[in-house]
Each structure stands twice: as structure tokens, then as C-alpha cells.
Design an enzyme around this catalytic site. Structure first.
Site, PDB file in Angstrom:
ATOM      1  N   GLU A   3      22.519  -3.370 -10.603  1.00  0.00           N
ATOM      2  CA  GLU A   3      22.130  -3.792  -9.242  1.00  0.00           C
ATOM      3  C   GLU A   3      22.359  -5.298  -9.136  1.00  0.00           C
ATOM      4  OE1 GLU A   3      18.043  -3.609  -8.035  1.00  0.00           O
ATOM      5  OE2 GLU A   3      17.300  -3.352 -10.070  1.00  0.00           O
ATOM      6  N   GLU A   8      26.713 -12.503  -5.488  1.00  0.00           N
ATOM      7  CA  GLU A   8      25.937 -12.806  -6.695  1.00  0.00           C
ATOM      8  C   GLU A   8      26.740 -12.492  -7.962  1.00  0.00           C
ATOM      9  OE1 GLU A   8      21.991 -11.195  -6.545  1.00  0.00           O
ATOM     10  OE2 GLU A   8      21.548 -12.128  -4.613  1.00  0.00           O
TER      11      GLU A   8
END
Length: 648
Positions: free
Chosen positions: A448, A457
Site C-alpha cells: 500500500e 509516494e
């Protein structure tokens, strides 16, 4: 008193009334607030017959100005909490008549100075006369430079964009937004200048109305002429007006009732859904606009309560935050806890792992084959738990490697494994996934690492490093993800960035719970990444040119920046994302990302907006660049050295 309480609302909603000039302010407040139940008055501050040029002739310039009473007739808290000053409607600062123009400028400054002396929270400025408002805007901008905390509400009629018969002062003005836009640009987008919309009996298209929710609207003035009459003789609004008022409530826009009573109520009738205690005693004349207030209160109270997710997100609305950088920074316990509460996200992950396990191991071999599953970026263990629950649900055997670089989270992982009795199933690896030498290859790789923009990210870079220990026919969850953008009007966000008074903050991407925004065109895909079999890290650099079409019924609009989202395929038909048209319901782990523009871009109705986006990769960091080339070029916004993701 407020219109009532609605479950989950942190702010009350108020309704005011526009009044004529009255030099008995205590009586005006008593009649409008105590007797009628309104929360504030929009009151004319100066005798409408006053003209500076005439007063100078009559008194030689030594007379007192004809304001509506001394500052002593009300307490400071009454002036501040219950009175919005209404600037004289006759002023015309762009008149060809020099005497009128000079009188207007003098009066405007005198009334604003008086309102500031009274510590009023806001003043209502009259609508500009005609389409030329340069001198009016110049004077207001000059006043704003020396104003402390008071807001100035510019009155703007909500005109239909397709109605050439509607005009202001005989000048055909078919889009009142353009009047507002010209005025605020001349005032340099000052944050203390906002809008009071005059809601008329006919409304523009839904797209045209939507623009205003991205602007700094503080009040909506509804004239009694806009109300219809229901079967019982009470005032009511059309379905479109009701929807608009509900939108105003959702955006904390205060309502003001204006005009004269135009409904004759049946004798002996009672209020419609009144939420106010009628404090008027026998023999006291009832306020003629009370039925309109009761109806507005009825609309507010019949709104559905805020869902739990929206109540949770209230404090984050339009609040600019820097995106997380989990590859560079170790997250804190509170951050982990917040994300772990998002049950919907982990249900989707569990569904994806269930499908992957069933595809890897047929039912007849479920007891014989052990699937190797690696959770890369395991955090404090929610994906480990979801994977083990999927194994239990499908009856498959599982061997789990939980890889986590944050030593603090690893402590929690060890406690969790011991508490749940998973020691024989779960192996904890305290290491950066890109530098770990796995003892065996995985059937399923779960992560995740997605950000609000999908790849922001560094999920592509992280999974590139981890891919070497995935079997050739292995499954990655997620298997792909795509970023999306759309142009938005976001006056509040733009002004918040502008407050920093530097370029750096305009070249920063922010995570934000979008609320006071207008989405001007549907989203378009930007960058897509697929796992496994991702090419080398260098190819993670991306470029995309996009062209957005502004709908013709929207009217002209201002683009303050771009809202970014993502949509991910976890596995097969299991999706996860925040892209508005496909967003996973009731999920709060991600807010949108906002890419601001240094200079807002004006777009005409039915025109095109050409945008360029780059995802750039260096030896140790990743950053974005963005810019507009049409209808007018903007600078390339380069976040390198300002807003970037590091740790490569």
C-alpha cells in the site's frame, strides 16, 4: 438564533434580513432579531438622501454625517455580531458625471470608515453599475490595503448566461461572473473581498452555478420575488432553488432574505416548519418576512445528517497539507492509527488477496500448496491481517513475509504477531524492501504505497526494487494504477498559497480535502504504472499533454490549479481509488492532490485548456512539473528542490 442543529455540523447556519434605512437601530434589531428570529440584519448605514456635495453647500462642511444612530445605541457585541453594513446603493464610482463620481467615492470611504469604527464583521458593497468598474475597483482596492479584519461583500446578481434580455443599468451583461472576475482582478485577488450573490427567480445552468462554489461566496441574498406559493398559500422555492440553497448550506454560505412580503397567508395559519420560538407577544406586529425565514429553516432541517466519513473530514476541508514521504520519513504512531481505521480499504485488499489465492491454488490442492505472500511496507500489520483473513476465508495455506523499514513499526509488528499467535506463519523482516535479499520468491506481492496521485509516494520505484523477488508468474497487488487531473476553480486554496508571498509555495503539490471548489471539466488520465514487469527505473519518467474542453453552458471561469486523483486496480475487478467518477465509497485514507498555478488562467465558455504534466526522475528524487500553454501560456511550475519525493 441559528436555523437549527444538524447532526455533524460544527458550524451553525444563519439567516439575515436586508432592511431599509432606519435611524432607530435598537428598534430595528428588536423587530428583526427578537421578534422575527433573524440572526442578523443587513442595514443601510447612511441616510440615502445624503450627498457630500449638497451637505458641504448647506453646512459649510461642519455638519455631522447622517449615519443610522450613534455607535452608543448598540453594544459593541451587537454591532459586531448582528449587523452587516450596507453601503449606499446609489453610489456610482464610474459615472460620467463628475459630481456623482466624487460624491460616490467620498461616501464609500466615509461609510467603510464608520463600519470599521463600529467593528462590523462585513459590509455589503452595491453591484457595479454597468460593465466598466475600474474606478470602483481602484477605490475598493485602496480601502482594502488599510482594512483590518472586516470583509467586503460585493453584491453580484446571479444572472443567466444565456439571457441577453437581462442587463445591468442598460448594459447587456450576460454573465455576471465576468463582472466579478474583472473586479477581483483589479483588486489583486484580495482575500478580504468576497461575494454576496443575488439569487433571482430564474437560474443559470447547473454548470454555470457550479462555478460559484469555487469562489469566495459569503452570502446569498434571496428576494421574496423568487419564492413561489404552495397549495396552502405559503412561500416555497422551486426544486432548482432548493438544491441551490442546500448547496449554500453545505458550503457555510449565509442566507439573507430581501424584499417585501409578496405572499398573503391564510388567516389564523401557523408557521410552516418553524424552528424558532415566536417571542412576539399578543398585540405585537409579526415581522412580514417571518414565513420566508421559516421556509429557509425548514430546508436546512430537512437535509440529511452528515455521514460519519464527512464528519471525520470536516476539519480537513480546504486545508493544505504536504504529502507524506514514507520512503524518506518514518511515520508516527498516530498516522498509522488514522490509516488503519479505514476499514473499507482493507476490505478491498482482502477481496483482492482472496481472488489471487483462488487463482494461484485450485480448490482440490488447497491443503497441499502453501502460497508465499510478501507484504512490502507492512507498517503495523493491517495488510498482514487482511491477507491472513483472506487465506482463512478461501481455505488456502499461506506463508507471509512482512517487510518494513521503520524500526518503530517493526516493534508493533512483533507484538501483533505474538499476540495473534502467527509466529509459524509470519516472518518479520526489518529492512528496506529495495535492499532485502529474499530467501525465496513470492507468489503474491502486496503493498500500500499509493499516494493521492497514485505514483507520488514512489510506488513505482519501490516496487521496481522489490520485483526481483516476485516469481515470473507472480501477482502484484496492486497490479496497476493511473493518475488523473482536472482543472478547478479554487479561490480559497489559491489565496491560501498566495499568502506565503513566494514562488516556492506555488510550485508545491498539496494534499487537500477539496470542498470549496468548482470542477470545470471531467478528469483525464495522466500517468499509468503496471506491476509486475515494470521496465527499469529510468522509464518511470513520464510526460503527458492534456486538452480539457470547458462546457459551453458553464460560462467563463478562472482556473486556479488542478485537482489530482488516482484509480488503482488491486487485482482483476477489485478497484481502489479517489477519482470522482469511480471513487471507492466511504474511504478516507487519501484526499485529492492540488497543483496550484502562480497566475490563474481565464477560460471562456466552450474553449479548450491545454495542459502539460511531467514526472521527472533524478538520481535521488522524483518531482513533478506542470504548465498551461493554451489559451495563454503560464510559467512551467518546477517542484524540483521544493516539493519532491526522496529516498531513492
Amino acid at each position: 438564533m441559528p436555523l437549527g442543529e444538524r447532526s455533524g455540523d460544527k458550524e451553525s447556519r444563519y439567516c439575515g434580513v436586508e432592511t431599509e434605512f432606519n435611524d432607530d437601530m435598537p428598534q430595528l434589531l428588536a423587530h428583526s432579531l427578537s421578534s422575527a428570529g433573524f440572526d442578523f440584519v443587513v442595514a443601510t448605514l447612511m441616510d440615502p438622501a445624503y450627498r457630500p456635495s449638497l451637505m458641504q453647500k448647506d453646512s459649510g462642511g461642519s455638519g455631522a454625517l447622517p449615519f443610522a444612530g450613534s455607535d452608543l445605541v448598540l453594544s459593541p457585541s451587537q454591532w459586531s455580531s448582528h449587523v452587516v453594513g450596507k453601503i449606499s446603493s446609489w453610489i456610482d464610482l464610474d459615472s460620467d458625471d463628475e459630481i456623482l463620481r466624487m460624491d460616490s467615492e467620498t461616501t464609500l470611504k466615509q461609510e467603510i470608515a464608520w463600519a470599521s469604527h463600529l467593528s462590523l464583521q462585513a459590509c455589503l458593497l452595491p453591484t457595479p453599475k454597468g460593465t466598466c468598474c475600474a474606478n470602483y475597483a481602484r477605490c475598493v482596492n485602496q480601502i482594502l490595503q488599510g482594512l483590518n479584519n472586516m470583509q467586503l461583500w460585493l453584491r453580484i446578481p446571479l444572472l443567466k448566461t444565456d439571457d441577453d434580455s437581462t442587463d445591468l443599468d442598460s448594459n447587456n451583461l450576460v454573465d455576471s461572473w465576468e463582472l466579478w472576475n474583472s473586479f477581483r482582478m483589479l483588486c489583486e485577488h484580495h482575500s478580504q473581498l468576497s461575494i454576496a450573490l443575488d439569487v433571482l427567480s430564474s437560474l443559470p445552468s447547473a454548470n454555470s452555478l457550479g462555478r460559484w462554489f469555487g469562489e469566495s461566496v459569503r452570502a446569498a441574498i434571496i428576494n421574496t420575488d423568487s419564492f413561489l406559493t404552495n397549495a396552502r398559500g405559503y412561500p416555497c422555492l422551486s426544486k432548482r432553488h432548493q438544491k441551490l440553497i442546500t448547496g449554500f448550506f453545505n458550503h457555510a454560505i449565509q442566507i439573507v432574505i430581501s424584499g417585501k412580503q409578496v405572499h398573503s397567508l391564510p388567516k389564523g395559519s401557523t408557521d410552516l416548519a418553524s424552528n424558532h420560538n415566536d417571542s412576539s407577544s399578543d398585540g405585537v406586529q409579526r415581522h412580514p418576512l417571518r414565513p420566508y425565514l421559516d421556509y429557509v429553516g425548514y430546508l436546512y432541517q430537512k437535509m440529511d445528517p452528515l455521514p460519519e466519513q464527512e464528519r471525520f473530514e470536516l476539519g480537513y476541508r480546504d486545508f493544505l497539507q504536504s504529502p507524506l514521504q514514507p520512503l524518506m520519513d518514518n511515520l508516527e504512531a498516530q498516522t498509522y492509527e488514522t490509516f488503519e481505521k479505514d476499514a473499507v480499504k482493507y476490505i478491498q485488499y482482502q477481496r483482492a488477496v482472496c481472488k489471487a489465492l483462488q487463482d494461484r491454488v485450485p480448490d482440490e490442492k488447497a491443503s497441499m500448496i502453501t502460497t508465499v505472500l510478501m507484504v512490502v511496507g507492512a507498517g503495523r500489520g493491517p495488510l498482514v491481517r487482511a491477507s491472513l483473513q483472506a487465506a482463512e476465508e478461501t481455505g488456502r495455506k499461506l506463508k507471509v513475509f512482512a517487510v518494513e523499514k521503520n524500526p518503530n513499526a517493526v516493534v508493533t509488528l512483533h507484538s501483533l504477531v505474538k499476540l495473534e499467535g502467527w509466529e509459524s506463519i509470519v516472518t518479520i523482516v526489518s529492512c528496506d524492501m529495495r535492499h532485502w535479499d529474499a530467501p525465496e520468491k513470492a507468489d503474491i506481492l502486496v503493498s500500500e504505497l499509493l499516494g493521492s496521485f497514485g505514483d507520488n509516494e514512489l510506488s513505482p520505484e519501490c516496487l521496481d526494487g522489490a520485483q526481483r523477488f516476485l516469481k515470473d508468474d507472480g501477482i502484484s497487488i496492486p497490479s496497476s494504477y493511473t493518475s488523473f487531473i482536472q482543472p478547478v476553480t479554487a479561490s480559497k486554496l489559491y489565496n491560501d498559497v498566495k499568502l506565503h508571498k513566494d514562488v516556492v509555495h506555488f510550485e508545491t503539490a498539496y494534499v487537500v480535502k477539496l470542498h470549496n471548489v468548482a470542477r470545470l471539466a471531467p478528469t483525464q488520465p495522466v500517468f499509468t504504472f503496471t506491476h509486475p514487469n515494470q521496465p527499469t527505473m529510468k522509464s518511470n519518467q513520464r510526460y503527458k499533454k492534456l486538452q480539457f474542453e470547458i462546457p459551453s453552458d458553464t460560462g467563463s471561469a478562472m482556473v486556479h490549479g488542478f485537482a489530482g486523483y488516482f484509480d488503482a486496480t488491486l487485482y482483476k475487478d477489485v478497484h481502489l481509488g479517489i477519482e470522482p467518477s469511480t471513487a471507492t465509497p466511504n474511504m478516507f485514507s487519501w484526499f485529492a492532490i492540488f497543483f496550484p498555478l502562480r497566475t490563474p488562467v481565464f477560460v471562456h465558455a466552450g474553449s479548450s485548456l491545454e495542459v502539460h504534466f511531467w514526472r521527472c526522475c533524478g538520481p535521488s528524487k522524483v518531482w513533478y512539473e506542470w504548465g498551461v500553454t493554451s489559451p495563454c501560456p503560464s510559467p512551467i511550475h518546477n517542484s524540483n528542490g521544493r516539493s519532491y519525493w526522496v529516498g531513492l
